[in-house]
Design a protein around this motif. Structure first.
Motif, short mmCIF file in Angstrom:
data_model
loop_
_atom_site.label_atom_id
_atom_site.label_comp_id
_atom_site.label_asym_id
_atom_site.label_seq_id
_atom_site.Cartn_x
_atom_site.Cartn_y
_atom_site.Cartn_z
N ALA A 1 3.25 -0.94 -12.25
CA ALA A 1 1.91 -0.81 -12.83
C ALA A 1 0.91 -1.66 -12.07
O ALA A 1 -0.22 -1.23 -11.80
N LEU A 2 1.30 -2.89 -11.73
CA LEU A 2 0.41 -3.77 -10.97
C LEU A 2 0.06 -3.16 -9.62
O LEU A 2 -1.11 -3.08 -9.24
N LEU A 3 1.09 -2.72 -8.89
CA LEU A 3 0.83 -2.14 -7.57
C LEU A 3 0.00 -0.88 -7.68
O LEU A 3 -0.92 -0.65 -6.87
N SER A 4 0.29 -0.04 -8.67
CA SER A 4 -0.45 1.22 -8.83
C SER A 4 -1.94 0.97 -8.97
O SER A 4 -2.76 1.64 -8.34
N ALA A 5 -2.30 0.01 -9.82
CA ALA A 5 -3.72 -0.28 -10.04
C ALA A 5 -4.34 -1.01 -8.86
O ALA A 5 -5.52 -0.79 -8.55
N ALA A 6 -3.57 -1.87 -8.21
CA ALA A 6 -4.12 -2.59 -7.05
C ALA A 6 -4.49 -1.62 -5.94
O ALA A 6 -5.52 -1.79 -5.27
N LEU A 7 -3.69 -0.58 -5.74
CA LEU A 7 -3.92 0.36 -4.65
C LEU A 7 -4.95 1.43 -4.96
O LEU A 7 -5.54 1.99 -4.04
N ASP A 8 -5.15 1.75 -6.21
CA ASP A 8 -5.97 2.92 -6.55
C ASP A 8 -7.01 2.55 -7.61
O ASP A 8 -6.67 2.28 -8.77
N VAL A 9 -8.27 2.57 -7.21
CA VAL A 9 -9.34 2.15 -8.12
C VAL A 9 -9.62 3.18 -9.21
O VAL A 9 -10.45 2.94 -10.10
N ARG A 10 -8.97 4.33 -9.17
CA ARG A 10 -9.16 5.29 -10.25
C ARG A 10 -8.51 4.79 -11.54
O ARG A 10 -8.86 5.26 -12.63
N PHE A 11 -7.57 3.86 -11.44
CA PHE A 11 -7.07 3.19 -12.65
C PHE A 11 -8.10 2.17 -13.07
O PHE A 11 -8.46 1.27 -12.31
N SER A 12 -8.56 2.28 -14.30
CA SER A 12 -9.56 1.34 -14.79
C SER A 12 -8.93 0.16 -15.53
O SER A 12 -9.63 -0.79 -15.88
N MET A 13 -7.61 0.20 -15.74
CA MET A 13 -6.95 -0.89 -16.46
C MET A 13 -5.47 -0.90 -16.10
O MET A 13 -4.87 0.16 -15.85
N ALA A 14 -4.88 -2.10 -16.05
CA ALA A 14 -3.44 -2.24 -15.85
C ALA A 14 -2.90 -3.29 -16.81
O ALA A 14 -3.54 -4.31 -17.06
N VAL A 15 -1.71 -3.03 -17.34
CA VAL A 15 -1.01 -4.01 -18.17
C VAL A 15 0.41 -4.15 -17.64
O VAL A 15 1.32 -3.44 -18.07
N PRO A 16 0.62 -5.05 -16.67
CA PRO A 16 1.98 -5.33 -16.20
C PRO A 16 2.67 -6.30 -17.14
O PRO A 16 2.18 -7.41 -17.37
N MET A 17 3.79 -5.89 -17.70
CA MET A 17 4.50 -6.69 -18.70
C MET A 17 5.81 -7.21 -18.12
O MET A 17 6.58 -6.45 -17.52
N ALA A 18 6.07 -8.51 -18.31
CA ALA A 18 7.33 -9.13 -17.88
C ALA A 18 7.66 -8.76 -16.44
O ALA A 18 8.79 -8.43 -16.11
N ALA A 19 6.66 -8.80 -15.56
CA ALA A 19 6.83 -8.31 -14.20
C ALA A 19 7.49 -9.32 -13.27
O ALA A 19 8.00 -8.94 -12.22
N GLY A 20 7.46 -10.60 -13.59
CA GLY A 20 8.24 -11.61 -12.89
C GLY A 20 8.07 -11.66 -11.39
O GLY A 20 6.99 -11.41 -10.85
N CYS A 21 9.16 -12.00 -10.70
CA CYS A 21 9.15 -12.17 -9.24
C CYS A 21 8.74 -10.86 -8.57
O CYS A 21 9.19 -9.78 -8.95
N ALA A 22 7.87 -10.96 -7.56
CA ALA A 22 7.32 -9.81 -6.86
C ALA A 22 6.44 -8.96 -7.76
O ALA A 22 6.15 -7.80 -7.45
N GLY A 23 6.02 -9.55 -8.89
CA GLY A 23 5.11 -8.88 -9.81
C GLY A 23 4.00 -9.83 -10.21
O GLY A 23 3.16 -10.17 -9.38
N THR A 24 4.00 -10.26 -11.45
CA THR A 24 2.95 -11.17 -11.91
C THR A 24 3.30 -12.64 -11.68
O THR A 24 2.46 -13.51 -11.89
N GLY A 25 4.52 -12.93 -11.24
CA GLY A 25 4.90 -14.30 -10.94
C GLY A 25 4.70 -14.63 -9.47
O GLY A 25 4.84 -13.76 -8.61
#
Length: 393
Positions: free
Chosen positions: A249-273
């Motif tokens: 979810a994080l990568l999807s929104a970072a790459l594509d501005v057509r997503f207006s919101m992202a909620v990455p949950m428990a993404a940990g290493c290589a994610g939100t950590g």
């Protein structure tokens, strides 16, 4: 409370600072443009080397890299340089060193439509190697809401079969679109099975599965943005995910501005950590060697270089990828006792990314919400109970 925050974010995201939906089928990875740089003066961007250095040849930085410093050492001076230059540079670096090669827009064609009863979306994709078609389940609002509906896209494993969570969204006017990432798009394992590998058989050693999953979300957006049905509000499309799909979810929104919101949950290493900071006073946290040792197929083979060279050689860290979502909405979510996912590290990344959000005048568009608990797949059901309590429904 988390799902309530999610819905609030998605409800108001259409009016967020500087957000304009892109035209259909943009490739917003790497040198892509689109929606974040509206009404800006075009500026000359520093260039990355044609051949990026191996990990051991990169500077060893013990702290989180400054998101405003270009690879060549120049500093971002205004918003135009951020949106047109620095954000694409961060994504280029992340793709090269972590995620893999994103198929060029010239290498495939996408079309699709809703099923006659609007319970599914048919997505057709053709490349030089294959033509594929798959149908994504769609759940429309069950209340008196009228289209176009705000839309939440997620992996099917998180919500399918959990009528409570599905009804929470649909009864409040939100549409859901659930993708079978593991079964249809790309297998969650070393076997290169799934439509992504059928379409791009030469990418098996170049692209990680997380990027393949994100790519599929983008193709669904292609169908939505090219559709004449006006069933979904293209200014209110969010992507959510849990654990490995939180990374997606994080990568999807970072790459594509057509997503207006992202909620990455428990993404940990290589994610939100962050790679650089692990907090293990109360329990072991997943680091790069552990995640790559078990799930190498999630990533580009280039990521392995940093195991030996050291994570200090990353020319970015995950706070930069989070900041690449700015100024669009993002909510970091997890559990305080989910030590493996490094929740304290996520709070560090939140603070670092918020500096970018604040600088862009969008500080209220980034949030963090962690509950007591561990890394449980039933997180949405548990959050639902809390949400219902707080909303009084």
């Amino acid at each position: 409370l988390i799902l309530l925050l999610l819905c609030i974010l998605l409800t108001y995201v259409g009016g967020l600072h500087g957000v304009t939906p892109s035209p259909p089928s943009p490739l917003l990875a790497a040198a892509g443009g689109g929606g974040d740089d509206n009404a800006m003066i075009m500026v000359p961007c520093p260039s990355l080397p044609a051949d990026l250095p191996i990990a051991s040849a990169l500077p060893n930085i013990s702290y989180l890299p400054d998101p405003f410093i270009f690879f060549n050492g120049d500093r971002v001076s205004n918003e135009s340089y951020w949106h047109q230059c620095r954000r694409p540079e961060i994504l280029q670096l992340a793709l090269h060193y972590q995620y893999g090669v994103y198929p060029s827009p010239e290498s495939f064609v996408v079309n699709g439509k809703m099923t006659p009863d609007n319970t599914g979306m048919i997505v057709n994709i053709a490349s030089h190697a294959a033509s594929v078609s798959f149908t994504v389940p769609v759940y429309l609002p069950t209340n008196n809401a009228k289209p176009p509906f705000p839309l939440i896209i997620a992996q099917i494993q998180a919500l399918l079969g959990n009528d409570t969570s599905i009804n929470f969204f649909t009864s409040r006017g939100y549409a859901l679109l659930l993708v079978d990432q593991n079964g249809t798009i790309a297998a969650d394992g070393p076997a290169k099975t799934g439509i992504f590998w059928e379409l791009f058989p030469t990418y098996t050693n170049r692209t990680g599965t997380i990027l393949a999953w994100a790519w599929a979300y983008h193709r669904i957006l292609d169908v939505i943005f090219s559709s004449q049905s006006h069933l979904f509000n293209t200014a209110q499309i969010g992507v959510i995910g849990y654990s490995r799909w939180g990374k997606t979810a994080l990568l999807s929104a970072a790459l594509d501005v057509r997503f207006s919101m992202a909620v990455p949950m428990a993404a940990g290493c290589a994610g939100t950590g962050p790679y650089r900071f692990l907090y293990e006073q109360q329990g072991e946290a997943e680091d790069l060697s552990k995640i790559y040792g078990v799930f190498p197929y999630w990533f580009s083979p280039n990521l392995a270089q940093f195991i030996d060279a050291g994570v200090g050689h990353f020319p970015y860290d995950m706070h930069d990828v989070i900041a690449a979502v700015a100024p669009r909405a993002i909510l970091l979510n997890g559990a305080m006792q989910d030590y493996w996912s490094n929740p304290e590290g996520a709070s560090v990344n939140y603070r670092a990314a918020k500096i970018v959000y604040d600088w862009l005048g969008a500080g209220t568009n980034i949030g963090i919400a962690f509950r007591n608990g561990t890394h449980l797949f039933s997180i949405l059901s548990r959050l639902l109970i809390i949400t219902i309590h707080y909303t009084g429904d």
